[in-house]
Every structure is written in structure tokens, then in C-alpha cells.
Design an enzyme around this catalytic site. Structure first.
Site, PDB file in Angstrom:
ATOM      1  N   LYS A   1       2.600 -10.337  -3.877  1.00  0.00           N
ATOM      2  CA  LYS A   1       3.438  -9.168  -3.536  1.00  0.00           C
ATOM      3  C   LYS A   1       4.905  -9.579  -3.428  1.00  0.00           C
ATOM      4  O   LYS A   1       5.800  -8.857  -3.885  1.00  0.00           O
ATOM      5  CB  LYS A   1       2.937  -8.537  -2.233  1.00  0.00           C
ATOM      6  CG  LYS A   1       1.545  -7.927  -2.376  1.00  0.00           C
ATOM      7  CD  LYS A   1       0.929  -7.585  -1.035  1.00  0.00           C
ATOM      8  CE  LYS A   1      -0.482  -7.035  -1.204  1.00  0.00           C
ATOM      9  NZ  LYS A   1      -1.235  -6.968   0.055  1.00  0.00           N
TER      10      LYS A   1
ATOM     11  N   GLY B   1       0.805  -1.242   0.000  1.00  0.00           N
ATOM     12  CA  GLY B   1       0.000   0.000   0.000  1.00  0.00           C
ATOM     13  C   GLY B   1       0.823   1.269   0.000  1.00  0.00           C
ATOM     14  O   GLY B   1       1.556   1.542  -0.949  1.00  0.00           O
TER      15      GLY B   1
HETATM   16  N1  HSE Z   1      -6.285  -7.377   1.080  1.00  0.00           N
HETATM   17  C1  HSE Z   1      -4.943  -6.890   1.233  1.00  0.00           C
HETATM   18  C2  HSE Z   1      -4.558  -6.840   2.687  1.00  0.00           C
HETATM   19  C3  HSE Z   1      -4.748  -5.520   0.672  1.00  0.00           C
HETATM   20  O1  HSE Z   1      -5.348  -7.213   3.548  1.00  0.00           O
HETATM   21  O2  HSE Z   1      -3.435  -6.434   2.974  1.00  0.00           O
HETATM   22  C4  HSE Z   1      -4.679  -5.529  -0.809  1.00  0.00           C
HETATM   23  O3  HSE Z   1      -3.658  -6.363  -1.242  1.00  0.00           O
END
Ligand code: HSE
Length: 440
Positions: free
Chosen positions: A207, A136
Site C-alpha cells: 500500500k 479500504g
Molecule cells: N488484510 C488487510 C488488513 C486488508 O488487515 O488491513 C486488505 O489489505
């Protein structure tokens, strides 16, 4: 006075799209003051043009016609924020073919089809920027590509899924069951309505595939990563681990050994309660990177949400507008040609310590049998734990912590342990990860 104006089109007016639009509409002045570039939101495309959003667009910007963005020659940057791996891919390819640089937060798409998209971008002499795809609001991709560019990266340890971290934190701190903690995560809006990809570890793996391909300069596919989720974690094991000084986290780990092998894995991990990653609670993300020159670094912040993710997207817009992304993109080395055969280490070869819980009959000689099997597989014990438990079945938990051993030896020992008459349930096994305090 701006040096240039950059026009931007967004596809996907959901949570993140709204956040990006909000920043572009409200913060263009201070971005211009810092960078000399005037960012102008020219078009927002979404199939639903009626729904109420948290940001009001100037008239004439919102449309359901993708072609109006593609055909607008003045729009230099196209941002894909719809998610998914089918329509989103098509849209990115169309934007590249139309001569636009592409920005995305779509980790699943890049992890699975990055190759095809990067090739299309090179062919079109454009770039793809994807800071928002990992962790993020934490500028972790920029950190690896530029801030840590001098370093040979030795390891990445990441808490990359906020939903899992929230669930495990609640299980640890509030003694909640997995089910109750997941429900809380959904109520708070952290977990998706279908949280499968979060809790089964795949979101973290996507990721890790992106971060490790950049860190280790070669193509990494999700299939290269060993993945175990948190869906079977029992609160009882978190309690035992805590008693022995460990905290349970879902870690995404990429390591490069001295002989050049890359080990990639996502799994529940007991880490020392004293480690900084153990103190990352709730929906936060954190990434610790070890470089040969810098040693240990630590990055912390919000891994999801409207404004943190929008912050990363706008950082990419600025880097693309300034021409930096394109220069770096040329040298990303993510193509298959950079992947030496056999470079990806197999999980069986991994050396780790293990937490093993057995539920055993409470009778003489039980530990002797357990120790014999472990000794037969050359596994040395580092600790044992057993509490008195009085129940009508006369079955008690026996916890064993091993010294470092190869995964394949541990797997074979677990299979033999499961066959013992005294072992009454399938053994539980959780890896213990000893994160170095520095790179030595
Ligand atoms: N759903 C993910 C999380 C965020 O809970 O970190 C988007 O990848």
C-alpha cells in the site's frame, strides 16, 4: 434523467465483489441523481456460480465465462476483484486489450507489476483506477491526486493494515500476548487464515508503494521499502513503552527530504501517546499526510471489509464513468523514467531515535559499559529505565532511549552491545518516530 448509461462487469464474486454488486443494485438511483450517470451491472464472472452470496443478482448476470464479459462491447468498465498476482494480471491485461477501463483493489499486483499494467493501459488508451487498493474505504488516493494536488507532499504516515492495528491495540489495551491477539483477529475475521502478509508488514508495504508513487510522482517498487513486521513484538516492550508515554503502531512511512531523497519504510514504531495516530484503535486505518501548502491532514476510516472496500470501488466507477480517472491517469508519472537514480534513501542513512532493551546481569558497572559503547558510536542517551526484578538468574531488563542518531551507528552499537558478557539476550530495538504536529 441520466446523461449516459455505463455498463459494468465484475470478475470475482467474493466479499468485495458482493459489496460492489449490492451498491450497484441498490444505490444506482441516488448515484444517478448525484452524477447524472446511470450505472448498470451487466455481468459478474466467477468460477463458482453456485455458492450462496449476501446479494441476489438478477437472472442472466452471473457466469463463469470470462469471455462473455470481454466480448461484450457495451461493457465499458471491468472490475478485477479476485486478488493474487498471476491470473488477476492476465485478466486485467485482457480487459484492457478488450478496450475496457479497469478498476481493481489488488495492491499486491499493482505494487509488483504496476509498471506493465500501466503501460498496457496507456497503449490501449484506457485507464486503471485503484482507490480500493489502499486503506479500504478511506478515499486516500483521490485525496492525494485531486484534493491535495496543489501540494508538494513532504511525508506520509500511515496505519495501513487493520489486522496489525487490531493486534497491537489489543496487546496495548488488553495486555494480551501477540499470539492471543492474533487469534482474536482471526476469530473476528480481520486477519486472513494465513496472516503472513499482514503481520510481516508486506501488505502495508504494498500500500505504501502505491501511495508514495502517487505522492512523490515516481515509480516506487516494494523492494524500495525497508520492511519489518510485528511478529516478534513482545508485550513487555509495549508495557515499557507505555510507561514512557509511547504507543506502538505498525507505521508505513514515506518522507521526502529537502535534498529530494525519498525514505520509505514499514516497521513497528513507538509514537507519542498524544499523537492522533496513537488513538487509532482496532481494525481502523489512518493516514496523515503533510503537504507544503496544507500542512498536516488526517484521514481515518475502515481499511477493509465488504462495504468499505466496495465504497471505494464504486467511487472509482463513478470517476471512470465521468472521465476524470482517464485524464488523471495520463499524468500519474509512475513509470521508471520518472525515477532519478539514487533518489531512494537507504535505511542506514535514516536518522531516528531508538528504544533499546537489554537483558543484563545485575551487577556493578553495567550501565557504565552500556553507556561507553553508545558513546563510542556517538549515540547520546535521552532516557533510561530499570525496574527491580528478583529472579534466580539475577538478570534484569535495562531500557535505553537514544537521542537522534543514524541507523547505521545504532546497528553497529547494537552489535557491540550484544557481544558484552553482561548482555544475556539479543538486544531488542524499536524505532521511535516523532511525527511532527505540523509541516514546519
Ligand atoms: N488484510 C488487510 C488488513 C486488508 O488487515 O488491513 C486488505 O489489505
Amino acid at each position: 434523467m441520466s446523461e449516459k448509461t455505463i455498463k459494468i462487469g465484475i470478475v470475482g464474486f467474493g466479499t468485495v465483489g458482493s459489496g460492489v454488486a449490492k451498491i450497484l443494485l441498490e444505490d444506482a438511483d441516488h448515484i444517478e441523481a448525484r452524477t447524472g450517470i446511470k450505472l448498470e451491472l451487466a455481468k459478474v464472472v466467477d468460477i463458482d456460480t453456485k455458492k450462496a452470496r449476501p446479494v441476489k443478482l438478477p437472472d442472466g448476470i452471473l457466469t463463469d465465462d470470462l469471455n462473455s464479459l470481454l466480448n461484450d462491447k457495451d461493457i465499458q468498465i471491468g472490475i478485477e476483484l479476485i486478488g493474487g498476482t498471476t491470473i488477476a494480471k492476465d485478466i486485467q491485461l485482457k480487459m484492457l486489450a478488450a478496450g475496457k477501463d479497469v478498476i481493481t483493489a489488488n495492491k499486491a499486483l499493482l505494487a509488483e507489476h504496476g509498471n506493465e499494467l500501466y503501460a498496457a493501459a496507456h497503449k490501449a488508451d484506457r485507464c486503471i483506477a485503484f482507490e480500493a487498493s489502499c486503506a479500504g474505504g478511506i478515499p486516500i488516493i483521490s485525496a492525494i491526486r485531486t484534493g491535495l494536488a496543489a501540494n508538494r507532499i513532504k511525508a506520509i504516515y500511515g496505519i495501513l493494515n487493520g489486522t496489525c492495528n487490531y493486534i497491537l491495540s489489543n496487546m496495548t489495551k488488553k495486555d494480551e500476548s501477540f499470539k492471543a491477539a492474533l487469534k482474536q483477529a482471526q476469530n473476528k475475521g480481520y486477519a486472513e487464515a494465513d496472516p503472513t502478509l499482514d503481520i510481516n508488514g508486506q501488505d502495508s508495504a504494498h500500500k505504501l508503494a502505491i501511495l508514495s508513487s502517487i505522492a512523490f510522482s515516481c515509480e516506487i517498487l516494494p523492494g524500495d521499502i525497508f520492511v519489518e513486521g510485528i511478529e516478534n513484538i513482545d508485550i513487555v516492550d509495549i508495557r515499557y513503552g507505555r510507561e514512557m508515554g509511547y504507543t506502538l503502531k505498525l507505521l508505513a512511512i514515506g518522507q521526502k527530504t529537502d535534498d529530494g531523497k525519498i525514505f520509505l519504510r514499514v516497521h513497528p514504531s513507538f509514537i507519542s501517546g498524544d499523537n492522533a495516530l496513537a488513538r487509532v484503535d482496532g481494525p481502523f486505518n489512518a493516514v496523515s499526510i503533510f503537504g507544503h501548502a496544507v500542512g498536516q491532514t488526517m484521514f481515518y476510516g475502515r481499511g477493509a471489509g465488504m462495504m468499505p472496500t466496495a465504497s471505494a470501488v464504486v467511487a472509482d466507477i463513478i470517476e471512470v464513468a465521468m472521465g476524470n480517472s482517464k485524464k488523471l491517469f495520463k499524468h500519474l508519472s509512475l513509470e521508471p523514467k520518472n525515477k532519478v537514480a539514487g533518489i531512494i534513501g537507504k535505511i542506514d542513512e535514516l536518522v531516528s531515535r531508538f528504544y533499546i532493551k537489554l537483558r543484563v546481569s545485575d551487577k556493578p558497572g553495567v550501565f557504565a559499559q552500556i553507556c561507553t559503547i553508545l558513546a563510542n558510536h556517538e549515540i547520546s542517551l535521552s532516557g533510561v529505565l530499570q525496574h527491580e526484578e528478583h529472579n534466580s538468574h539475577n538478570i534484569v531488563p535495562a531500557i535505553v532511549i537514544t537521542h537522534l542518531t543514524q541507523q547505521k551507528k545504532n546497528t553497529a552499537a547494537l552489535a557491540d552491545l550484544a557481544k558484552l558478557e553482561i548482555v544475556k539476550e539479543k538486544p531488542v530495538c524499536i524505532r521511535i518516530v516523532d511525527i511532527p504536529e505540523d509541516s514546519d
